[in-house]
Write a protein that holds these residues in place. Sequence first.
Motif, PDB file in Angstrom:
ATOM      1  N   GLN B  43     -12.765   1.903  -0.833  1.00 23.70           N
ATOM      2  CA  GLN B  43     -13.174   1.011   0.676  1.00 23.70           C
ATOM      3  C   GLN B  43     -12.613   1.946   1.728  1.00 23.70           C
ATOM      4  O   GLN B  43     -13.340   1.805   2.846  1.00 23.70           O
ATOM      5  N   LEU B  44     -11.648   2.798   1.745  1.00 26.17           N
ATOM      6  CA  LEU B  44     -11.165   3.501   2.952  1.00 26.17           C
ATOM      7  C   LEU B  44     -11.388   4.928   2.887  1.00 26.17           C
ATOM      8  O   LEU B  44     -11.038   5.634   4.089  1.00 26.17           O
ATOM      9  N   PHE B  45     -12.042   5.544   2.078  1.00 30.30           N
ATOM     10  CA  PHE B  45     -11.900   7.066   1.786  1.00 30.30           C
ATOM     11  C   PHE B  45     -13.519   7.158   1.656  1.00 30.30           C
ATOM     12  O   PHE B  45     -14.224   6.479   1.085  1.00 30.30           O
ATOM     13  N   PRO B  46     -14.072   8.611   2.018  1.00 30.69           N
ATOM     14  CA  PRO B  46     -15.410   8.850   1.607  1.00 30.69           C
ATOM     15  C   PRO B  46     -15.807   8.938   0.415  1.00 30.69           C
ATOM     16  O   PRO B  46     -14.705   9.414  -0.529  1.00 30.69           O
ATOM     17  N   ILE B 105      -6.972  -1.936   8.102  1.00 32.93           N
ATOM     18  CA  ILE B 105      -7.779  -0.757   8.443  1.00 32.93           C
ATOM     19  C   ILE B 105      -9.186  -1.073   8.156  1.00 32.93           C
ATOM     20  O   ILE B 105      -9.489  -1.619   7.034  1.00 32.93           O
ATOM     21  N   PRO B 106     -10.082  -1.143   8.902  1.00 33.85           N
ATOM     22  CA  PRO B 106     -11.536  -1.125   8.796  1.00 33.85           C
ATOM     23  C   PRO B 106     -11.756  -0.334   7.752  1.00 33.85           C
ATOM     24  O   PRO B 106     -11.290   1.048   7.437  1.00 33.85           O
ATOM     25  N   TYR B 108     -14.098   2.892   5.259  1.00 33.45           N
ATOM     26  CA  TYR B 108     -14.791   4.157   5.944  1.00 33.45           C
ATOM     27  C   TYR B 108     -16.094   3.843   6.495  1.00 33.45           C
ATOM     28  O   TYR B 108     -16.537   4.466   7.500  1.00 33.45           O
ATOM     29  N   SER B 109     -16.880   2.914   5.826  1.00 34.32           N
ATOM     30  CA  SER B 109     -18.271   2.700   6.325  1.00 34.32           C
ATOM     31  C   SER B 109     -18.377   2.142   7.759  1.00 34.32           C
ATOM     32  O   SER B 109     -19.235   2.272   8.418  1.00 34.32           O
ATOM     33  N   SER B 110     -17.039   1.554   8.307  1.00 35.87           N
ATOM     34  CA  SER B 110     -16.968   1.018   9.571  1.00 35.87           C
ATOM     35  C   SER B 110     -16.743   2.102  10.573  1.00 35.87           C
ATOM     36  O   SER B 110     -17.147   2.286  11.660  1.00 35.87           O
ATOM     37  N   ILE B 111     -15.609   2.725  10.238  1.00 35.52           N
ATOM     38  CA  ILE B 111     -14.938   3.745  11.301  1.00 35.52           C
ATOM     39  C   ILE B 111     -14.892   5.239  10.953  1.00 35.52           C
ATOM     40  O   ILE B 111     -14.255   6.079  11.567  1.00 35.52           O
ATOM     41  N   GLY B 112     -15.419   5.570   9.790  1.00 40.66           N
ATOM     42  CA  GLY B 112     -15.407   6.902   9.296  1.00 40.66           C
ATOM     43  C   GLY B 112     -14.235   7.572   8.901  1.00 40.66           C
ATOM     44  O   GLY B 112     -13.286   6.749   8.441  1.00 40.66           O
ATOM     45  N   TYR B 113     -14.048   8.852   9.069  1.00 41.91           N
ATOM     46  CA  TYR B 113     -12.673   9.697   8.948  1.00 41.91           C
ATOM     47  C   TYR B 113     -11.322   8.855   9.666  1.00 41.91           C
ATOM     48  O   TYR B 113     -10.526   9.373   9.189  1.00 41.91           O
ATOM     49  N   ALA B 114     -11.650   8.371  10.495  1.00 43.11           N
ATOM     50  CA  ALA B 114     -10.516   7.594  11.079  1.00 43.11           C
ATOM     51  C   ALA B 114      -9.670   6.787   9.884  1.00 43.11           C
ATOM     52  O   ALA B 114      -8.573   6.528  10.048  1.00 43.11           O
ATOM     53  N   ALA B 115     -10.428   6.014   9.180  1.00 47.26           N
ATOM     54  CA  ALA B 115      -9.808   5.052   8.119  1.00 47.26           C
ATOM     55  C   ALA B 115      -8.759   6.093   7.053  1.00 47.26           C
ATOM     56  O   ALA B 115      -7.498   5.475   7.081  1.00 47.26           O
ATOM     57  N   PRO B 116      -9.045   6.918   6.408  1.00 48.44           N
ATOM     58  CA  PRO B 116      -8.294   7.784   5.737  1.00 48.44           C
ATOM     59  C   PRO B 116      -7.130   8.323   6.348  1.00 48.44           C
ATOM     60  O   PRO B 116      -6.047   8.425   6.007  1.00 48.44           O
ATOM     61  N   ILE B 117      -7.430   8.847   7.779  1.00 54.45           N
ATOM     62  CA  ILE B 117      -6.374   9.234   8.571  1.00 54.45           C
ATOM     63  C   ILE B 117      -5.229   8.434   8.834  1.00 54.45           C
ATOM     64  O   ILE B 117      -4.091   8.617   8.739  1.00 54.45           O
ATOM     65  N   LEU B 118      -5.881   7.353   9.152  1.00 49.90           N
ATOM     66  CA  LEU B 118      -4.915   5.952   9.418  1.00 49.90           C
ATOM     67  C   LEU B 118      -4.094   5.688   8.023  1.00 49.90           C
ATOM     68  O   LEU B 118      -2.622   5.435   8.253  1.00 49.90           O
ATOM     69  N   VAL B 119      -4.699   5.636   7.084  1.00 52.04           N
ATOM     70  CA  VAL B 119      -4.012   5.351   5.638  1.00 52.04           C
ATOM     71  C   VAL B 119      -2.901   6.565   5.524  1.00 52.04           C
ATOM     72  O   VAL B 119      -1.961   5.968   5.257  1.00 52.04           O
ATOM     73  N   LEU B 120      -3.209   7.709   5.715  1.00 52.00           N
ATOM     74  CA  LEU B 120      -2.105   8.796   5.645  1.00 52.00           C
ATOM     75  C   LEU B 120      -1.074   8.449   6.685  1.00 52.00           C
ATOM     76  O   LEU B 120       0.157   8.762   6.277  1.00 52.00           O
ATOM     77  N   ILE B 121      -1.257   8.509   7.698  1.00 48.76           N
ATOM     78  CA  ILE B 121      -0.084   8.296   8.707  1.00 48.76           C
ATOM     79  C   ILE B 121       0.720   7.051   8.266  1.00 48.76           C
ATOM     80  O   ILE B 121       1.942   7.106   8.326  1.00 48.76           O
ATOM     81  N   LEU B 122       0.231   5.728   7.840  1.00 49.61           N
ATOM     82  CA  LEU B 122       0.806   4.663   7.572  1.00 49.61           C
ATOM     83  C   LEU B 122       1.618   4.824   6.236  1.00 49.61           C
ATOM     84  O   LEU B 122       2.740   4.337   6.298  1.00 49.61           O
ATOM     85  N   ARG B 123       0.991   5.580   5.305  1.00 54.94           N
ATOM     86  CA  ARG B 123       1.703   6.016   4.264  1.00 54.94           C
ATOM     87  C   ARG B 123       2.973   6.879   4.356  1.00 54.94           C
ATOM     88  O   ARG B 123       3.922   6.665   3.649  1.00 54.94           O
ATOM     89  N   LEU B 124       2.730   7.932   5.350  1.00 55.63           N
ATOM     90  CA  LEU B 124       4.035   8.568   5.789  1.00 55.63           C
ATOM     91  C   LEU B 124       5.161   7.506   6.251  1.00 55.63           C
ATOM     92  O   LEU B 124       6.261   7.863   6.037  1.00 55.63           O
TER      93      LEU B 124
END
Lengths: 83, 510
Positions: B43-46, B105-106, B108-124
């Motif tokens: 869902q959130l990664f390309p 988090i929307p 990946y198809s909605s917001i592109g690479y912002a999705a996995p980057i947000l996942v990474l930040i929140l996971r940290l």
Amino acid sequence: MNTLKRILGVVWIILGPTIILFLFMQAAEKIAAAAVGIARTNTTLQWSIIIIIFIPICAGLMIFGYYGLKGEYDRLPGNSDEL
Amino acid sequence: MSTPKDNVTQSITKVIAASSLGTLIEWYDFYIFGSLAVIIGHQLFPSDAGASALINTLAIFAAGFIVRPFGALVFGRLGDLIGRKYTFLLTLVLMGGSTFLIGLIPSYSSIGYAAPILVLILRLVQGLALGGEYGGAATYVAEHAPAGKRGFFTSWIQTTATLGLFLSLGVIVATKNILGAPAFADWGWRIPFLLSILLVGVSIYIRMKMHESPVFSKLKAEGKISANPLKESFQKKANFKMVLLALFGATMGQGVIWYTGQFYAQSFLENTCKLDFNESRYILLWAILFATPFFVIFGSWSDKVGRKWIMLSGMLFGIIFYRPIYQYFIDATDVGEFQKTELKSSSAPVVTREFLAEKADSLITTTTVKTLNNGSTFKEIKAVTLHADETLPPTEKISFADVTLPNSTFWIIVALVFFQVLLVTMVYGPIAAFLVELFPTQIRYTSMSLPYHIGNGVFGGLVPFIATLVASFQGSTPLSGLWYPIGIASLSFVIGAVYINNKGDRDVTD
């Protein structure tokens, strides 16, 4: 027992750099074996993280060994005032 | 009419309940990400294996191994400066908030690479919060507990990691069953994340009503709080040597026993023994269910006989019994042996044909589901390669998958996984009390958190990675991966046996 603690201290001092050397050798082998491109970058990233984490831990093991060798663990503190 | 003793018991019960609930929710939050990693990936990664693979690696490695010890330092320092209560309230808010936000988090198809980057930040942020939570909860409970029952009371905190795993699996399975698999994969996977905010809200409300630790309050009133807990913990030799002893003599071995018993066992049964997805999880769930009470039993027992030998016995039994146990797993799930039993039924074969472009060969795969009279079932996959070079004969390979076991074998394997989780309870049940008693009040939160998270996060968390690595060496066998937990547990056992005292300083008020 205190003699054993001191003798083992030498073992821990040697073990620290041995582990780091082993990790570097493994990293080089696995990175070279990975396919060129994103797979190699990913393997390099994984191994870089592992080596960065383990260097201070192995340094800690060497310090632990040094303390053991110097007799710092011959008697552990009986209460917090001794710390 | 209630007596003062009843009030004390009631008070400590509330302390344990408030602390354990929050810690359990933190573990729940941490585990649902792992349990839903595949769906989150879709869902959130390309879909390409490029940058997403790097972000995934960072999310897994950074959150699990780097940020947790760092969180231990940041929040440990805060806990020793401003107090236990407000610090572990903060970790709860950070963990709950980041978990809730992952659910929002929307795609990946909605917001592109912002999705996995947000996942990474929140996971940290999740890893950081987890690193700060455990030390606070264990210290808070221990500083309320009477001297002779500290192992018993802190052992309730020790059950939360296992129960958090249970809760995460339970919520995921229930949500999936209610919504159905397609809706769950589409949007329903967000519910376990969003639900976290309710659980955290309740826990914050309960924790807000709690008082600061009496030991810390007394220290604060006397103006004896450490001015620089990090410096005192790690630059003062007398204390630093105890941090090293805690790491190498206890938490390092405890970490590998924990991860081998509760994660590697299930992964081995599924991936090496080819057990069915549900079968391997049922085995683990039964084992955990039967073993969980032993956290409290061993924690309580450590108050009477000392912490050291209970923890070290758990490590020693792991060192001795891991290889025979895993050998039994391989032998007992050998489909070749099963087939000596009479075949009860066989499904119609499903045949697929595939063209292997790179060699111009053809691969014909025939899959049959077989049921034997002993109650076991398995999928037999026969793969025949027809070579483009007609001078070469066809090559045939038979493999098996989705194995379900005869009833008796299933329960023997449950018993063996139970035994491994029992070892987890031996090393993990008494360890909070052991760590708390090792350090003085001024720097306790900082000093105990770091060795715990290096032991658990780094040594334990790397069990799957390093075991797989060892199994890839030339001449290795399916059991070779066990040398990592056996080796680390052996090292920790020797250091613990030689250097640690069984009867440490039981006074935590100093």
